[in-house]
Structures are given as C-alpha cells and as structure tokens.
Write a protein that holds these residues in place. Structure first.
Motif, PDB file in Angstrom:
ATOM      1  N   GLU A   1       0.208 -12.036  -0.899  1.00 38.39           N
ATOM      2  CA  GLU A   1       1.292 -12.866   0.008  1.00 38.39           C
ATOM      3  C   GLU A   1       1.289 -12.518   1.455  1.00 38.39           C
ATOM      4  O   GLU A   1       1.284 -11.283   1.481  1.00 38.39           O
ATOM      5  N   HIS A   2       0.796 -13.383   2.388  1.00 36.96           N
ATOM      6  CA  HIS A   2       0.623 -12.897   3.674  1.00 36.96           C
ATOM      7  C   HIS A   2       1.984 -12.305   4.236  1.00 36.96           C
ATOM      8  O   HIS A   2       1.900 -11.391   5.120  1.00 36.96           O
ATOM      9  N   ASN A   3       3.030 -12.722   3.856  1.00 35.40           N
ATOM     10  CA  ASN A   3       4.331 -11.987   4.491  1.00 35.40           C
ATOM     11  C   ASN A   3       4.512 -10.585   4.050  1.00 35.40           C
ATOM     12  O   ASN A   3       4.851  -9.748   4.867  1.00 35.40           O
ATOM     13  N   ARG A   4       4.305 -10.496   2.862  1.00 34.40           N
ATOM     14  CA  ARG A   4       4.329  -9.014   2.195  1.00 34.40           C
ATOM     15  C   ARG A   4       3.202  -8.132   2.861  1.00 34.40           C
ATOM     16  O   ARG A   4       3.324  -7.037   3.122  1.00 34.40           O
ATOM     17  N   HIS A   5       2.222  -8.722   2.924  1.00 35.25           N
ATOM     18  CA  HIS A   5       0.960  -8.188   3.439  1.00 35.25           C
ATOM     19  C   HIS A   5       1.173  -7.773   5.002  1.00 35.25           C
ATOM     20  O   HIS A   5       0.989  -6.638   5.478  1.00 35.25           O
ATOM     21  N   GLY A   6       2.075  -8.580   5.710  1.00 40.56           N
ATOM     22  CA  GLY A   6       2.273  -8.505   7.251  1.00 40.56           C
ATOM     23  C   GLY A   6       3.207  -7.066   7.163  1.00 40.56           C
ATOM     24  O   GLY A   6       3.067  -6.183   7.950  1.00 40.56           O
ATOM     25  N   LEU A   7       4.130  -6.824   6.310  1.00 41.65           N
ATOM     26  CA  LEU A   7       5.028  -5.641   6.105  1.00 41.65           C
ATOM     27  C   LEU A   7       4.171  -4.500   5.725  1.00 41.65           C
ATOM     28  O   LEU A   7       4.327  -3.580   6.670  1.00 41.65           O
ATOM     29  N   ARG A   8       3.157  -4.633   4.909  1.00 44.53           N
ATOM     30  CA  ARG A   8       2.255  -3.543   4.464  1.00 44.53           C
ATOM     31  C   ARG A   8       1.451  -3.183   5.861  1.00 44.53           C
ATOM     32  O   ARG A   8       1.248  -1.908   5.852  1.00 44.53           O
ATOM     33  N   LEU A   9       1.163  -4.040   6.577  1.00 40.95           N
ATOM     34  CA  LEU A   9       0.157  -3.570   7.527  1.00 40.95           C
ATOM     35  C   LEU A   9       1.184  -2.865   8.606  1.00 40.95           C
ATOM     36  O   LEU A   9       0.628  -1.642   9.107  1.00 40.95           O
ATOM     37  N   VAL A  10       2.161  -3.255   8.806  1.00 40.81           N
ATOM     38  CA  VAL A  10       2.832  -2.490   9.960  1.00 40.81           C
ATOM     39  C   VAL A  10       3.884  -1.173   9.499  1.00 40.81           C
ATOM     40  O   VAL A  10       4.266  -0.451  10.177  1.00 40.81           O
ATOM     41  N   GLU A  11       3.957  -1.255   8.110  1.00 40.73           N
ATOM     42  CA  GLU A  11       4.622  -0.073   7.601  1.00 40.73           C
ATOM     43  C   GLU A  11       3.547   1.086   7.019  1.00 40.73           C
ATOM     44  O   GLU A  11       3.981   2.175   7.147  1.00 40.73           O
ATOM     45  N   VAL A  12       2.383   0.593   6.540  1.00 38.32           N
ATOM     46  CA  VAL A  12       1.546   1.509   5.926  1.00 38.32           C
ATOM     47  C   VAL A  12       0.156   1.464   6.634  1.00 38.32           C
ATOM     48  O   VAL A  12      -0.516   2.716   6.884  1.00 38.32           O
ATOM     49  N   LEU A  13      -0.500   0.596   6.805  1.00 40.76           N
ATOM     50  CA  LEU A  13      -2.098   0.151   7.018  1.00 40.76           C
ATOM     51  C   LEU A  13      -2.347   0.725   8.385  1.00 40.76           C
ATOM     52  O   LEU A  13      -3.373   1.350   8.788  1.00 40.76           O
ATOM     53  N   GLU A  14      -1.698   0.259   9.463  1.00 43.84           N
ATOM     54  CA  GLU A  14      -1.968   0.340  10.751  1.00 43.84           C
ATOM     55  C   GLU A  14      -2.053   2.290  11.068  1.00 43.84           C
ATOM     56  O   GLU A  14      -1.075   2.688  10.683  1.00 43.84           O
ATOM     57  N   TYR A  15      -2.851   2.611  11.664  1.00 43.74           N
ATOM     58  CA  TYR A  15      -2.881   4.097  11.868  1.00 43.74           C
ATOM     59  C   TYR A  15      -3.337   4.505  13.273  1.00 43.74           C
ATOM     60  O   TYR A  15      -4.388   4.549  13.772  1.00 43.74           O
ATOM     61  N   ARG A  16      -2.006   4.585  14.016  1.00 46.65           N
ATOM     62  CA  ARG A  16      -2.313   4.612  15.678  1.00 46.65           C
ATOM     63  C   ARG A  16      -1.461   5.700  16.040  1.00 46.65           C
ATOM     64  O   ARG A  16      -1.485   6.289  17.202  1.00 46.65           O
ATOM     65  N   TYR A  17      -0.319   6.183  15.285  1.00 43.06           N
ATOM     66  CA  TYR A  17       0.556   7.131  15.724  1.00 43.06           C
ATOM     67  C   TYR A  17       0.475   8.488  14.988  1.00 43.06           C
ATOM     68  O   TYR A  17       0.666   8.508  13.516  1.00 43.06           O
ATOM     69  N   PRO A  18       0.499   9.632  15.420  1.00 41.15           N
ATOM     70  CA  PRO A  18       0.383  10.744  14.762  1.00 41.15           C
ATOM     71  C   PRO A  18       1.385  11.338  13.915  1.00 41.15           C
ATOM     72  O   PRO A  18       1.217  11.929  12.848  1.00 41.15           O
ATOM     73  N   ASP A  19       2.547  10.752  14.232  1.00 40.95           N
ATOM     74  CA  ASP A  19       3.740  11.400  13.416  1.00 40.95           C
ATOM     75  C   ASP A  19       4.401  10.551  12.525  1.00 40.95           C
ATOM     76  O   ASP A  19       5.276  10.784  11.823  1.00 40.95           O
ATOM     77  N   PHE A  20       3.751   9.354  12.199  1.00 44.84           N
ATOM     78  CA  PHE A  20       4.043   8.319  11.255  1.00 44.84           C
ATOM     79  C   PHE A  20       3.250   7.356  10.724  1.00 44.84           C
ATOM     80  O   PHE A  20       2.261   6.981  11.656  1.00 44.84           O
ATOM     81  N   PRO A  21       3.143   6.777   9.415  1.00 38.72           N
ATOM     82  CA  PRO A  21       2.308   5.854   9.256  1.00 38.72           C
ATOM     83  C   PRO A  21       2.669   4.564   9.696  1.00 38.72           C
ATOM     84  O   PRO A  21       3.904   4.279  10.239  1.00 38.72           O
ATOM     85  N   GLY A  22       1.677   3.300   9.669  1.00 31.79           N
ATOM     86  CA  GLY A  22       2.146   2.045  10.482  1.00 31.79           C
ATOM     87  C   GLY A  22       2.646   2.343  11.992  1.00 31.79           C
ATOM     88  O   GLY A  22       2.393   3.027  12.593  1.00 31.79           O
ATOM     89  N   LEU A  23       3.501   1.338  12.143  1.00 34.20           N
ATOM     90  CA  LEU A  23       3.980   1.210  13.656  1.00 34.20           C
ATOM     91  C   LEU A  23       5.446   1.820  13.933  1.00 34.20           C
ATOM     92  O   LEU A  23       5.976   1.539  14.934  1.00 34.20           O
ATOM     93  N   ASN A  24       6.104   2.012  12.556  1.00 32.51           N
ATOM     94  CA  ASN A  24       7.523   2.449  12.764  1.00 32.51           C
ATOM     95  C   ASN A  24       8.662   1.578  13.329  1.00 32.51           C
ATOM     96  O   ASN A  24       9.117   1.913  14.416  1.00 32.51           O
ATOM     97  N   LEU A  25       8.451   0.339  13.324  1.00 35.36           N
ATOM     98  CA  LEU A  25       9.334  -0.979  14.103  1.00 35.36           C
ATOM     99  C   LEU A  25      10.646  -0.776  13.407  1.00 35.36           C
ATOM    100  O   LEU A  25      11.019  -0.217  12.391  1.00 35.36           O
ATOM    101  N   SER A  26      11.264  -1.286  14.028  1.00 34.85           N
ATOM    102  CA  SER A  26      12.841  -1.428  13.680  1.00 34.85           C
ATOM    103  C   SER A  26      13.058  -2.335  12.674  1.00 34.85           C
ATOM    104  O   SER A  26      12.219  -3.145  12.275  1.00 34.85           O
ATOM    105  N   TRP A  27      14.242  -1.731  11.963  1.00 35.63           N
ATOM    106  CA  TRP A  27      14.758  -2.706  10.681  1.00 35.63           C
ATOM    107  C   TRP A  27      14.739  -4.171  11.074  1.00 35.63           C
ATOM    108  O   TRP A  27      14.296  -5.068  10.364  1.00 35.63           O
ATOM    109  N   GLU A  28      15.332  -4.619  12.275  1.00 36.71           N
ATOM    110  CA  GLU A  28      15.526  -5.830  12.462  1.00 36.71           C
ATOM    111  C   GLU A  28      14.091  -6.839  12.268  1.00 36.71           C
ATOM    112  O   GLU A  28      14.054  -7.827  11.906  1.00 36.71           O
ATOM    113  N   VAL A  29      13.107  -6.184  13.030  1.00 36.91           N
ATOM    114  CA  VAL A  29      11.875  -6.850  13.181  1.00 36.91           C
ATOM    115  C   VAL A  29      11.189  -6.932  11.504  1.00 36.91           C
ATOM    116  O   VAL A  29      10.577  -7.977  11.110  1.00 36.91           O
ATOM    117  N   LEU A  30      11.327  -5.795  10.902  1.00 34.57           N
ATOM    118  CA  LEU A  30      10.983  -5.879   9.418  1.00 34.57           C
ATOM    119  C   LEU A  30      11.643  -6.669   8.776  1.00 34.57           C
ATOM    120  O   LEU A  30      11.029  -7.671   7.776  1.00 34.57           O
TER     121      LEU A  30
END
Ligand code: MG
Length: 385
Positions: free
Chosen positions: A135-164
């Motif tokens: 489902e695209h909404n769940r996959h959107g969460l997965r992208l920004v919490e797990v799949l994006e790999y741009r930051y050495p200190d954490f997986p995903g984008l480490n966005l704020s709770w409110e955006v998630l």
C-alpha cells in the motif's frame, strides 16, 4: 521518540501561529537524537530532507493518471505534489497553521507510489498478498524510515513524528504494526488535514484539465457536470470576451479557487462552532475539521463520479493500467525466481532471506520509465545489457 533533543532555536514565529497550530516545542521529536540546526527550524529540516531524497526525485517520472512519456505535458506525481504543496501552504498560512510542517507533509504525501499509479499499487499488492500486501501510504513510511540511505547516523530520513503521523493517517491498514502507533493520538493535526483536503481538490481539478488536454474527454462531455458548468458561468461572467483558448485554464483556475475559498470558510466555521482553542481540542474533535461546505462537497462528489466513469475507466487509461500491471507482475515473478538478477544491494538483502519484500521494494522504487526499460532488459530477446 526523544522529545528532549528538540532545539527551540530557531523557533516558530509564535505570533503568526493560531492557538490550534502545532509548535515545534510540542513535537514528539525524532527517533534518533540530533543536534539542532543553527538556522533551519525543526520542520524545515524535514522538508529539506524530503526534497533531497531519491524517492522525491523519482516522482518526476511516475504516473499520476496517465503513464509518463517523453514530450507529454500532463501532470506527473512531482507536478501534482508541487500543486498540492502550494495549495496547502496557502490554506495553512491563512488559518495560522504551521506552514513548515504543512509543506513537509505535502511534499511527502505521494512518495510511496510505485510506477504506473494505482494500477501499479494493485499489482504489487497482489504480488505481496502472502507477504503483508502493498500500500503506497505504508510504503511511503518505509521509504523515509528504512529504505533511504543518505545519513551516516541513522537509517531513512529521521523525520519528525508529526510528519510520519501525517503520512500514516491515510493507511488502509490501520492495524499494521508500522502504522498503528501513529494513529493512537486521536484526530490528525490540522496541518495534516489541510494537506489531505488540498490533495483531493487538486487532483480532481487537474485530472479534468489533463483529460481535456490529452483528448480523453471534450468540453461537451462536461456539460452534464454541474460543478464544471457553474464554474464556467462564473468565469464567463468575469471575462465575457474571453478567447476560446483561455476557457479551459480559466475554468480550472475558478474551480480551484472556489474550492479553496469554500474550504477556508467552512473550516473556520467548524473551528469557531466547535470552540477549537488548542491542539488537544483538534485531537479530541468528533470528526475532521478541515472540510468543504455541503454545497461544494456535493458538487465535488458529482465531479468525482464523472471522473471515475469517463476518465479513470477510459479505455486508453485502462490499457496503460493493464500493461503497467503486467510489467510489474512479470518482473516480480522473474526476480523472485532469479534473485541473482537483482542489483547487488537488493540481491544481498534477498539472499539474506527477505526475498519478496526486497523484490517489492526494488519494483516500487522504479519510475515508470525505469520499469519499462528494465522490463525490456529482462524479457526482450535482442537485448543483453
Ligand atoms: Mg496526491
């Protein structure tokens, strides 16, 4: 989430925010603690991380309704997202809401769509039926919490709770473990509600616009749609000597403006009538507060029925949909049968025992164009690249 890692500098302009707007100091924070940024506010960083993500750039070549082709000028996911962001910010600013959070939420809202639009989503959901679905909404969460790999200190984008949370609110699987925690807080924040309403009004208007522009429907077809004819009468009354070529964009603009004004008025009335004075009041409200008035709601519903029957089910759209689904399903089968054909990053994950979700992540991340090319690379007998 660690609330104690939130910096209050630079802070919101409190004097510009309504009492029912979320303040960064009231955020539930980020999963991984981070030092404050010297000049960008908390939600501005969310916005910037989304814009700089790989998934965001891929929106450029992903289907909204019509499959993206070189030389086409209809909306893609990216231009749709920019329209939703612009409308959302206008509404948020007028209501005194947190514009940075609204902007970040709008930029994120369609990130999880696979290639080929909703047809692609249905195909992947069928492929993943025995593995949690798609489902695209769940996959959107997965992208920004797990799949994006741009930051050495954490997986995903480490966005704020409110955006998630705003991303999770639309999930059709509210009981899914990655969604459930975000939905336990009551009604969504007004900032998230604004983006939802802006998304809906934007796509109904621009789907009409695109369908006219590519010849799926004609102006005569719209003579039965009251929302369209009323907007056209208003446009013609304001511009009695309008050239024929200006009619379509002027009526579309009128349709958008009508809905935005109505949404603002109806929402302000809701906020007044229900005595909403703080974020907790929003959370406890019996229903969503950002909503069109009854007249526009009915007109819009009528337009949506027309769109469903005449545009979304048009034979040219259906043909694209079936073809897109076939492409995704055949690639899913092929990669599951031969995971060594996956790019290294995905192959390693697949070989570690996560086969179907890995293949699904790979396919969902593709643009329409990449999916078509990859399909040819896999199945065209004369291609051996
Ligand atoms: Mg959208």
């Amino acid at each position: 989430m660690a609330a104690d890692n939130i910096s209050f500098e630079p802070t919101d302009r409190d004097d510009l925010l309504a009492p029912y707007a979320i303040r960064t100091r009231n955020s539930k924070g980020r999963k991984h603690a981070e030092p404050a940024h010297p000049y960008r506010s908390f939600y501005q960083r969310d916005r910037d991380r989304i814009v700089h993500s790989t998934a965001f750039r891929r929106l450029m070549h992903k289907t909204q309704v019509l499959v993206n082709q070189p030389g086409d000028y209809h909306r893609t996911r990216l231009t749709h997202t920019l329209e939703v962001t612009q409308i959302s910010r206008t509404i948020a600013r007028r209501l005194g809401l947190n514009e940075d959070l609204t902007e970040a939420t709008a930029l994120l809202h369609d990130l999880g769509h696979p290639p080929f639009g909703h047809a692609g989503e249905t195909a992947l959901d069928e492929c993943m039926r025995d593995h949690g679905g798609y489902e695209h909404n769940r996959h959107g969460l997965r992208l920004v919490e797990v799949l994006e790999y741009r930051y050495p200190d954490f997986p995903g984008l480490n966005l704020s709770w409110e955006v998630l949370e705003a991303q999770a609110m639309h999930s059709k699987r509210p009981d899914a473990p990655e969604v459930k925690p975000y939905l336990a807080v009551g009604q969504p924040l007004l900032e998230a509600q604004v983006v939802d309403a802006a998304d809906s009004l934007a796509y109904t208007c621009h789907d009409v616009d695109d369908a006219l522009s590519v010849g799926l429907i004609t102006l005569d077809d719209l003579a039965t749609v009251r929302f369209w004819t009323c907007a056209m009468e208003r446009a013609q009354a304001e511009h009695p000597r309008m050239q024929a070529e200006h009619l379509q964009p002027t009526v579309i603009r009128k349709l958008i403006d009508w809905q935005v004004v109505d949404l603002l008025e109806a929402t302000m009335e809701n906020l007044r009538a229900q005595k909403i004075g703080c974020v907790e009041d929003v959370r406890r409200a019996p229903r969503l507060l950002v909503a069109p008035g009854p007249e526009v709601r009915d007109l819009k519903a009528d337009l949506e029925v027309f769109l469903r029957d005449r545009v979304y089910r048009h034979h040219r759209v259906m043909r694209m949909a079936y073809k897109g689904q076939r492409i995704l399903k055949q690639m899913f089968e092929e990669f599951c049968a031969h995971p060594r054909a996956l790019p290294t990053r995905y192959r390693l994950r697949a070989e570690a025992g996560d086969l179907q979700p890995t293949v699904c992540d790979y396919l969902a991340g593709m643009t329409d164009r990449y999916a078509q090319d990859e399909y040819l690379r896999l199945f065209q007998p004369t291609s051996f690249t």
